[in-house]
Design a protein around this motif. Structure first.
Motif, PDB file in Angstrom:
ATOM      1  N   HIS A  54      -9.125  -5.541   2.362  1.00 46.44           N
ATOM      2  CA  HIS A  54      -8.900  -5.712   0.918  1.00 46.44           C
ATOM      3  C   HIS A  54      -8.864  -7.203   0.608  1.00 46.44           C
ATOM      4  O   HIS A  54      -8.279  -8.000   1.350  1.00 46.44           O
ATOM      5  N   GLU A 107     -13.324  -4.728  -1.347  1.00 43.56           N
ATOM      6  CA  GLU A 107     -13.111  -4.768   0.090  1.00 43.56           C
ATOM      7  C   GLU A 107     -14.204  -5.661   0.664  1.00 43.56           C
ATOM      8  O   GLU A 107     -15.369  -5.550   0.276  1.00 43.56           O
ATOM      9  N   SER A 121     -13.414  -3.348   7.071  1.00 41.37           N
ATOM     10  CA  SER A 121     -13.290  -3.788   5.679  1.00 41.37           C
ATOM     11  C   SER A 121     -11.845  -4.178   5.445  1.00 41.37           C
ATOM     12  O   SER A 121     -10.932  -3.467   5.861  1.00 41.37           O
ATOM     13  N   TYR A 133     -13.010  -1.257  -4.000  1.00 37.38           N
ATOM     14  CA  TYR A 133     -11.897  -0.582  -3.343  1.00 37.38           C
ATOM     15  C   TYR A 133     -11.722   0.769  -4.030  1.00 37.38           C
ATOM     16  O   TYR A 133     -11.542   0.832  -5.247  1.00 37.38           O
ATOM     17  N   PRO A 134     -11.791   1.876  -3.288  1.00 37.12           N
ATOM     18  CA  PRO A 134     -11.811   3.200  -3.921  1.00 37.12           C
ATOM     19  C   PRO A 134     -10.620   3.525  -4.824  1.00 37.12           C
ATOM     20  O   PRO A 134     -10.786   4.262  -5.788  1.00 37.12           O
ATOM     21  N   LEU A 135      -9.449   2.978  -4.552  1.00 37.05           N
ATOM     22  CA  LEU A 135      -8.295   3.291  -5.391  1.00 37.05           C
ATOM     23  C   LEU A 135      -8.182   2.386  -6.610  1.00 37.05           C
ATOM     24  O   LEU A 135      -7.369   2.638  -7.497  1.00 37.05           O
ATOM     25  N   PHE A 167      -5.088   1.174   2.801  1.00 38.38           N
ATOM     26  CA  PHE A 167      -5.556   2.518   3.121  1.00 38.38           C
ATOM     27  C   PHE A 167      -6.193   3.146   1.894  1.00 38.38           C
ATOM     28  O   PHE A 167      -5.931   2.764   0.771  1.00 38.38           O
ATOM     29  N   LEU A 168      -7.011   4.128   2.111  1.00 36.84           N
ATOM     30  CA  LEU A 168      -7.818   4.683   1.033  1.00 36.84           C
ATOM     31  C   LEU A 168      -7.254   5.985   0.456  1.00 36.84           C
ATOM     32  O   LEU A 168      -7.990   6.820  -0.027  1.00 36.84           O
ATOM     33  N   GLU A 169      -5.941   6.123   0.532  1.00 31.98           N
ATOM     34  CA  GLU A 169      -5.276   7.256  -0.102  1.00 31.98           C
ATOM     35  C   GLU A 169      -3.881   6.814  -0.509  1.00 31.98           C
ATOM     36  O   GLU A 169      -3.370   5.811  -0.015  1.00 31.98           O
ATOM     37  N   THR A 170      -3.289   7.570  -1.393  1.00 30.64           N
ATOM     38  CA  THR A 170      -1.939   7.242  -1.835  1.00 30.64           C
ATOM     39  C   THR A 170      -0.919   8.014  -1.004  1.00 30.64           C
ATOM     40  O   THR A 170      -1.248   9.029  -0.373  1.00 30.64           O
TER      41      THR A 170
END
Length: 170
Positions: free
Chosen positions: A129, A161, A127, A153-155, A31-34
């Motif tokens: 990882h 990805e 997408s 990967y944004p994080l 996922f693209l957030e923590t």
């Protein structure tokens, strides 16, 4: 134990928040957030997310445990282009995963039907990882193929990805 696939409703924002927090603890790379970022969101953000999956060109699906009524999986689809649907937000709780339970397959069948029949998409993109081999193997078993496209990967921009595509017909 049976499962049913349902659409996320506007009133489901609290359940959406609950399952998102579980997703982020279970599979943070997917996922693209923590977890910390999601935990800090207020009610309006969660209501907005529920609205977003109810807009035209979007679908939010959950797998519901027939015995407990618990949400045990999610898949979300969007149409960023006229002939393309995008699959995001894929997760199944570990105790409900596995091919023999069929939860992931049932949700994917529903997203594919939505993308093809309601959204009119000719392909479904996602997408994955680069370190999520289990997810990539599932998608390949279901007919997805790597397109060769990647993005950071944004994080963690050092990670990638990888894009996968499933043709949905003419």
């Amino acid at each position: 134990m049976g499962y049913r696939i349902e659409r996320i409703g506007l009133e489901d924002w609290e359940r959406l928040r609950e399952v998102r927090l579980a997703q982020l603890l279970d599979t943070p790379m997917a996922f693209l957030e923590t977890h910390g970022t999601a935990l800090a969101h207020g009610e309006e953000e969660w209501r907005a997310r529920a609205r977003k999956v109810n807009e035209p060109g979007a679908v939010g699906l959950v797998a519901v445990d027939g015995a407990s009524g618990e949400w045990v999986g999610t898949m979300i689809g969007f149409t960023p282009g006229s002939d393309t649907a995008l699959l995001v937000g894929v997760w199944v709780a570990p105790e409900h995963s596995g091919r023999e339970r069929g939860v992931t397959d049932a949700m994917l069948d529903a997203v594919v039907a939505w993308a093809r029949d309601e959204a009119g998409a000719r392909r479904l993109l996602l997408s994955v990882h680069e370190d999520n081999a289990r997810a990539a193997a599932f998608y390949q078993r279901r007919g997805f193929a790597f397109t060769g496209a990647t993005k950071p990967y944004p994080l963690d921009p050092a990670a990638r990805e990888r894009e996968m595509s499933l043709p949905l017909g003419p």
